[in-house]
Design a protein around this motif. Structure first.
Motif, PDB file in Angstrom:
ATOM      1  N   SER A  93       0.833  -1.191   0.000  1.00 15.11           N
ATOM      2  CA  SER A  93       0.000   0.000   0.000  1.00 15.11           C
ATOM      3  C   SER A  93       0.875   1.252   0.000  1.00 15.11           C
ATOM      4  N   ARG A 128       2.336   1.727  -3.454  1.00 15.68           N
ATOM      5  CA  ARG A 128       1.340   2.245  -4.397  1.00 15.68           C
ATOM      6  C   ARG A 128       1.146   3.739  -4.209  1.00 15.68           C
ATOM      7  N   LYS A 129       1.029   4.144  -2.940  1.00 11.22           N
ATOM      8  CA  LYS A 129       0.803   5.564  -2.655  1.00 11.22           C
ATOM      9  C   LYS A 129       1.997   6.392  -3.108  1.00 11.22           C
ATOM     10  N   HIS A 165       2.071   7.085  -6.747  1.00  8.82           N
ATOM     11  CA  HIS A 165       1.182   8.167  -7.185  1.00  8.82           C
ATOM     12  C   HIS A 165       1.645   9.514  -6.663  1.00  8.82           C
ATOM     13  N   PHE A 218       1.639  10.423  -3.484  1.00  9.19           N
ATOM     14  CA  PHE A 218       0.859  10.899  -2.340  1.00  9.19           C
ATOM     15  C   PHE A 218       1.748  10.990  -1.108  1.00  9.19           C
ATOM     16  N   ARG A 221     -12.246  -3.064  -0.964  1.00  6.64           N
ATOM     17  CA  ARG A 221     -11.566  -3.158  -2.243  1.00  6.64           C
ATOM     18  C   ARG A 221     -12.423  -3.736  -3.362  1.00  6.64           C
TER      19      ARG A 221
END
Ligand SMILES: Nc1ncnc2c1ncn2[C@@H]1O[C@H](COP(=O)(O)OP(=O)(O)O)[C@@H](O)[C@H]1O
Ligand SMILES: [Mg+2]
Lengths: 422, 252
Positions: free
Chosen positions: A201, A204-205, A208, A210, A288
């Motif tokens: 997770s 992934r963040k 992007h 973030f 999800r």
């Protein structure tokens, strides 16, 4: 709480309500442990507590979806009784004639049959609610009466026993556990899996661009999960199987009892493993999958969901089908634990399940609720009851306390939500 | 423009709730690159009329043509299929979900395994918001915690994101301050230049006169008339709204 502490927990990503529930649970345990002179926080008691919680907690995860969409299911206790009786009758009166007594497939066929039956009954109730627009309260109040009556009919009220020996393992008796090494393995595996998911997770963040939690916060969360899971495994592995039962196990395996007595321990009970699997699947579904997203959207604003092209009627059918299937799994655990199926199975469980979900933060006004909250809610309720029983509080007072706690918990929740501006 | 095929033609639409004829045999149309304003008092039937186009209501009768072809719109999904997007007066947001979940509600972005991809949706939401409303910064809180203006920009973003051909805006500036209202006006002009057709429902006659090419006025469920903006004055429009009378000159 000071600002500092608040930002500390905020960076951990743990919300106040979860923290409050864990705090309440720990406080209860410590209190009962002090009052009983150290008899509450013992491997033996926590083993029993977790096994007793499993059946209600499994249903509570499904009740979250039901309540989030502004519905209610009053029929789960009776439905548990009916499905339990049907599964009992199937494995004791029918399957031995079909596949032979003691056949390995009996428990599998029984479980598949039960879950299918639960899903069918659930979807029927969901269809009446969604498509015929009869309020869930009424439909499931009807179900409450119908399925309890039907449970009696299955065998004209006679208790079905003894259940299939393999089936009984699913209830978590002496042998219905993972045993020592598997329990350790599960604890370690679950910890690694949690860390892996946290890592994915985060990755992934970051991909992007973030903001992510500080690394120490991520590690702390992973650490807490690891300590709880491995700690639970260690605790369950510290619960020795009583000498007489251990002797029987050795004899069944054709082994000699080792000198110095048995070193066999319980380990994590199978119903708890079932609950863990259900919890993971349900959490995943909630967060999800499209289905889960639509459940929450519909709960938050049914009109908006409809205008977004969501078929809210079909959604209702699916939610109740899921509730029925989970009720069947709870029926498996409950009857296997008892070793028999009787007409009383699941009595009053609907109230325990609803209370667990609600204490766990599911708002009857819809839109809010978590799976882990409902499970914690079930654990808190069960701790309260077991603790009071152990202390020797008599039954009438027990029910008064539970009732008051339920109302109080929901009040605290309402105040919390108002403060948070939700 | 007149010899072009209309993007949308709603013919003889009617719907009643109980005995209440909310929309009573109304016909309106819309051309590509055109903004048509819908005006009328509260309860005139404006929202109900466009909800039949957006699939929220099923008409009792009448027909809808998209690009000259009869369209079958029975639910919001059908309308989205015709590239019709709607900003509802009520905004139609799920208050408990965050901006990204609302923007993609019913059309979630998925991972290769078919799971909801919240991160991708948040990234897309950040992109479109930086264009529509650069002040918007709350991406992970439930939209119930947002201000009226921010909520409205989520609803607008949702309508704009999916490359609509036909845009319905039902009082899109009701909760906005002057600056945000100006942003919406610029957005309308930009989308119009891109060739979208827009139905704009608004209370503000001034706004409508500025942004619209034509104006249709409704009263008590009936269409009073449709006029070209350059042919009428504010007072003419007011007369149509209040008295339900079409101005004598320049009927179009
Ligand atoms: N779902 C509904 N059920 C019953 N009556 C409705 C419904 N929607 C709209 N109406 C009625 O239809 C009429 C037109 O409403 P509406 O289209 O919202 O007006 P406007 O948008 O022009 O203010 C009103 O009298 C309103 O009460
Ligand atoms: Mg309106």
């Amino acid at each position: 709480m000071t600002k500092d502490k608040q930002s500390y927990f905020a960076s951990l990503g743990i919300d106040g309500r979860l923290l409050g529930m864990i705090g309440a649970l720990v406080a209860l345990w410590v209190m009962f442990d002090l009052i009983t002179g150290g008899r509450f926080i013992t491997p033996r008691n926590l083993f029993n507590l977790s096994v007793q919680t499993a059946s209600v907690a499994v249903m509570a995860t499904g009740m979250v979806f039901v309540i989030v969409t502004r519905n209610i299911d009053l029929s789960v206790g009776s439905l548990l009784g009916f499905i339990g009786m049907m599964m009992g009758a199937l494995q004791v009166h029918f399957l031995p004639d079909l596949v032979g007594g003691g056949h390995w497939s009996i428990w599998i066929i029984t479980c598949l049959f039960g879950v299918t039956l639960g899903a069918i009954i659930g979807s029927f109730q969901g269809w009446v609610i969604g498509y015929l627009a009869v309020p869930a309260f009424i439909v499931t109040l009807g179900g409450f009466l119908v399925w309890r009556g039907a449970a009696w009919w299955v065998t004209s009220g006679q208790t079905v026993a003894p259940l299939d020996p393999v089936f009984k393992l699913l209830g978590g008796g002496v042998e219905g556990t993972l045993g020592e090494s598997l329990s350790w393995a599960l604890g370690v595996f679950a910890t690694l899996a949690a860390l892996w998911l946290l890592y994915l997770s985060r990755k992934r963040k970051l991909a992007h661009g973030f903001l992510v939690k500080p690394f120490w916060a991520e590690l702390t969360v992973g650490g807490i999960i690891g300590v709880v899971v491995v700690g639970y495994a260690a605790f369950m592995n510290a619960y020795p199987i009583p000498a007489r039962a251990a002797k029987r196990i050795y004899e069944n395996k054709g082994l000699e009892l080792p000198d110095g007595g048995s070193t066999l321990v319980y380990g994590i009970a199978i119903p708890v493993v079932i609950l863990l699997i259900i919890a993971i699947i349900m959490t995943f579904m909630a967060k999800r999958t499209r289905f889960g997203r639509y459940v929450f959207a519909t709960g938050g604003n049914p009109d908006a969901a409809e205008l977004s092209g969501i078929n809210t009627r079909m959604l209702t059918v699916k939610i109740f089908a899921l509730m029925g299937a989970l009720t069947a799994i709870a029926a498996i655990i409950a009857s296997a634990r008892l070793g028999s199926a009787d007409n009383n199975l699941g009595n009053l469980d609907e109230l325990r399940v609803i209370a667990a979900a609600v204490i766990g933060g599911s708002a009857l006004s819809g839109g809010f609720g978590t799976i882990h909250g409902a499970i914690l809610g079930a654990l808190i309720m069960q701790s309260l009851q077991s603790g009071m029983a152990m202390v020797g509080v008599d039954a009438p007072l027990q029910s008064i306390v539970v009732g008051v706690v339920l109302v109080l918990a929901v009040y605290v929740d309402i105040v919390y939500r108002r403060r948070a501006g939700l | 423009m007149e010899n072009q095929t209309p993007l949308v033609e709603m013919r003889d639409m009617h719907i009643a709730f109980g005995g209440n004829k909310a929309v009573d045999h109304v016909s309106i149309d819309l051309y590509p690159g055109e903004v048509v304003g819908l005006l009328g008092h509260n309860g005139a039937g404006k929202s109900t009329l466009i909800k039949m186009l957006s699939g929220a209501y099923k008409a009792d009768g009448g027909e809808i043509l998209i690009n000259g072809e009869l369209a079958e719109i029975n639910n919001p999904r059908d309308a989205r299929g015709y590239k019709i997007e709607t900003i509802y007066q009520t905004l139609a947001l799920a208050d408990n979900l965050d901006a990204g979940s609302n923007l993609f509600l019913g059309r979630e972005l998925l991972t290769p395994f078919g799971f909801v991809d919240d991160d991708a949706m948040e990234a897309e939401t950040r992109k479109i918001m930086s264009r529509l409303n650069p002040n918007f910064q709350t991406f992970s809180a439930p939209v119930s915690t947002l201000s009226g203006g921010q909520r409205q920009s989520v609803a607008i973003a949702r309508a704009v994101y999916f490359n609509a051909k036909i845009l319905i805006m039902d009082e899109p500036t009701a909760a906005l301050g002057p600056q945000e209202t100006q942003m919406v006006a610029e957005l309308v002009q930009k989308l119009k230049a891109e060739g979208l057709g827009i139905f704009l429902i608004s209370h503000d006659i001034h706004d409508v006169m500025e942004l619209c090419d034509r104006i249709s006025v409704m009263k008590n469920g009936k269409l009073v008339g449709t006029v070209r903006v350059e042919d009428v004055t504010d007072d003419d429009i007011l007369g149509m709204i209040i008295l339900g009378k079409k101005p004598m000159k320049n009927t179009s």
